[in-house]
Write a protein that holds these residues in place. Structure first.
Motif, PDB file in Angstrom:
ATOM      1  N   VAL A 144       9.331  56.736  -8.718  1.00 34.54           N
ATOM      2  CA  VAL A 144      10.313  56.372  -7.981  1.00 34.54           C
ATOM      3  C   VAL A 144      10.233  54.214  -9.480  1.00 34.54           C
ATOM      4  N   LEU A 145       9.276  53.785  -9.049  1.00 26.97           N
ATOM      5  CA  LEU A 145       8.908  52.799 -10.375  1.00 26.97           C
ATOM      6  C   LEU A 145       9.211  53.147 -11.828  1.00 26.97           C
ATOM      7  N   SER A 146       9.071  54.710 -11.392  1.00 28.00           N
ATOM      8  CA  SER A 146       9.114  54.964 -13.316  1.00 28.00           C
ATOM      9  C   SER A 146      11.193  55.109 -14.115  1.00 28.00           C
ATOM     10  N   ILE A 147      11.036  55.444 -11.991  1.00 26.48           N
ATOM     11  CA  ILE A 147      13.192  55.480 -12.062  1.00 26.48           C
ATOM     12  C   ILE A 147      14.121  54.107 -12.787  1.00 26.48           C
ATOM     13  N   VAL A 148      13.010  53.144 -11.723  1.00 23.97           N
ATOM     14  CA  VAL A 148      13.766  52.005 -11.483  1.00 23.97           C
ATOM     15  C   VAL A 148      13.181  51.640 -12.680  1.00 23.97           C
ATOM     16  N   ALA A 149      12.112  51.574 -13.461  1.00 27.38           N
ATOM     17  CA  ALA A 149      12.278  51.207 -14.964  1.00 27.38           C
ATOM     18  C   ALA A 149      13.085  51.597 -15.804  1.00 27.38           C
ATOM     19  N   ALA A 150      13.527  52.751 -15.710  1.00 29.32           N
ATOM     20  CA  ALA A 150      13.690  53.304 -17.082  1.00 29.32           C
ATOM     21  C   ALA A 150      15.445  53.667 -17.059  1.00 29.32           C
ATOM     22  N   ASN A 151      16.166  52.864 -15.521  1.00 29.80           N
ATOM     23  CA  ASN A 151      17.759  52.702 -15.310  1.00 29.80           C
ATOM     24  C   ASN A 151      17.706  51.976 -14.973  1.00 29.80           C
ATOM     25  N   GLY A 152      16.912  51.030 -14.826  1.00 28.99           N
ATOM     26  CA  GLY A 152      17.410  49.529 -14.401  1.00 28.99           C
ATOM     27  C   GLY A 152      17.826  48.970 -12.986  1.00 28.99           C
ATOM     28  N   LEU A 153      16.787  49.441 -12.259  1.00 28.65           N
ATOM     29  CA  LEU A 153      17.845  49.889 -10.753  1.00 28.65           C
ATOM     30  C   LEU A 153      17.256  48.117 -10.544  1.00 28.65           C
ATOM     31  N   TYR A 154      17.700  48.348  -9.247  1.00 31.77           N
ATOM     32  CA  TYR A 154      17.404  46.900  -7.811  1.00 31.77           C
ATOM     33  C   TYR A 154      16.247  48.349  -7.339  1.00 31.77           C
ATOM     34  N   LEU A 155      14.760  46.862  -6.999  1.00 30.64           N
ATOM     35  CA  LEU A 155      13.919  47.665  -6.158  1.00 30.64           C
ATOM     36  C   LEU A 155      13.056  46.562  -5.440  1.00 30.64           C
ATOM     37  N   GLU A 156      14.222  46.996  -4.071  1.00 30.88           N
ATOM     38  CA  GLU A 156      13.939  45.603  -3.135  1.00 30.88           C
ATOM     39  C   GLU A 156      12.131  46.570  -1.917  1.00 30.88           C
ATOM     40  N   GLN A 157      12.074  45.393  -1.026  1.00 33.62           N
ATOM     41  CA  GLN A 157      11.390  44.874  -0.110  1.00 33.62           C
ATOM     42  C   GLN A 157      11.282  45.056   1.229  1.00 33.62           C
ATOM     43  N   LEU A 158      11.269  45.378   2.672  1.00 38.29           N
ATOM     44  CA  LEU A 158      10.955  45.136   3.743  1.00 38.29           C
ATOM     45  C   LEU A 158       9.674  45.419   4.269  1.00 38.29           C
ATOM     46  N   ASP A 159       9.796  44.887   5.628  1.00 35.35           N
ATOM     47  CA  ASP A 159       8.459  45.345   6.206  1.00 35.35           C
ATOM     48  C   ASP A 159       9.330  45.517   8.068  1.00 35.35           C
ATOM     49  N   VAL A 160       8.303  46.197   8.647  1.00 34.77           N
ATOM     50  CA  VAL A 160       9.217  46.180   9.817  1.00 34.77           C
ATOM     51  C   VAL A 160       8.185  45.694  10.821  1.00 34.77           C
ATOM     52  N   LYS A 161       8.533  44.900  11.231  1.00 32.84           N
ATOM     53  CA  LYS A 161       7.950  43.967  12.030  1.00 32.84           C
ATOM     54  C   LYS A 161       7.488  44.387  13.785  1.00 32.84           C
ATOM     55  N   THR A 162       5.614  44.793  14.003  1.00 30.74           N
ATOM     56  CA  THR A 162       5.138  45.715  15.346  1.00 30.74           C
ATOM     57  C   THR A 162       5.959  46.779  15.433  1.00 30.74           C
TER      58      THR A 162
END
Length: 167
Positions: free
Chosen positions: A5-23
């Motif tokens: 998935v990260l290679s798809i992000v780099a190759a296509n210039g996609l957004y890469l966001e991160q979330l964390d679920v509390k508890t």
């Protein structure tokens, strides 16, 4: 799956966001009857022998990770996302002329897509169901530091900090 998935992000210039679920594990619904001793300091005088019946999952229960996953999986599929057959913690959805990919690792998520508005819509949907922490552009996941140069179209992973910690 994460490297793919990260290679798809780099190759296509996609957004890469991160979330964390509390508890995260506290969201799971139990399917069987589970009882536990009363927590220390909770019991009233003369009622020390009583036990508590759990209706929701707790950290430390063997069932907690599975029940959290079932709750999350139901939510994602209920919102039109398809689960990847190769990795059941990968979800994707076609939106407009593009797509969104979500990778789940226990309580950490990476969200990938070309349309930031669609990513923000997914974040709102997730936040309406689970208490979330929006970490913005992904910088680190699973002990890997993510360094991105969008002009060059590169994305680098480093585990130097993780290795130092282990050593």
């Amino acid at each position: 799956m994460i490297r793919l998935v990260l290679s798809i992000v780099a190759a296509n210039g996609l957004y890469l966001e991160q979330l964390d679920v509390k508890t995260a594990f506290l969201y799971g619904d139990l399917e069987e009857e589970i009882y536990m001793q009363q927590p220390e300091g909770f019991a009233e005088d003369g009622k020390e022998e009583l036990v508590c019946r759990l209706t929701k999952s707790l950290y430390g229960l063997k069932q907690a990770p599975r029940q959290w996953y079932k709750k999350f999986d139901g939510f994602m599929q209920g919102n039109g996302y398809l689960r990847c057959n190769a990795d059941h913690c990968c979800y994707f959805k076609k939106v407009k002329s593009s797509f969104i990919i979500l990778l789940l690792y226990v309580d950490d998520m990476l969200v990938v897509g070309a349309d930031l508005e669609e990513i923000n819509n997914l974040k709102k949907q997730l936040s309406s169901e689970f208490e979330m922490k929006d970490l913005g552009a992904a910088k680190q996941i699973l002990g890997m530091r993510i360094s991105r140069n969008e002009q060059e179209g590169t994305l680098k992973l480093s585990q130097a900090e993780y290795v130092q910690k282990v050593l």
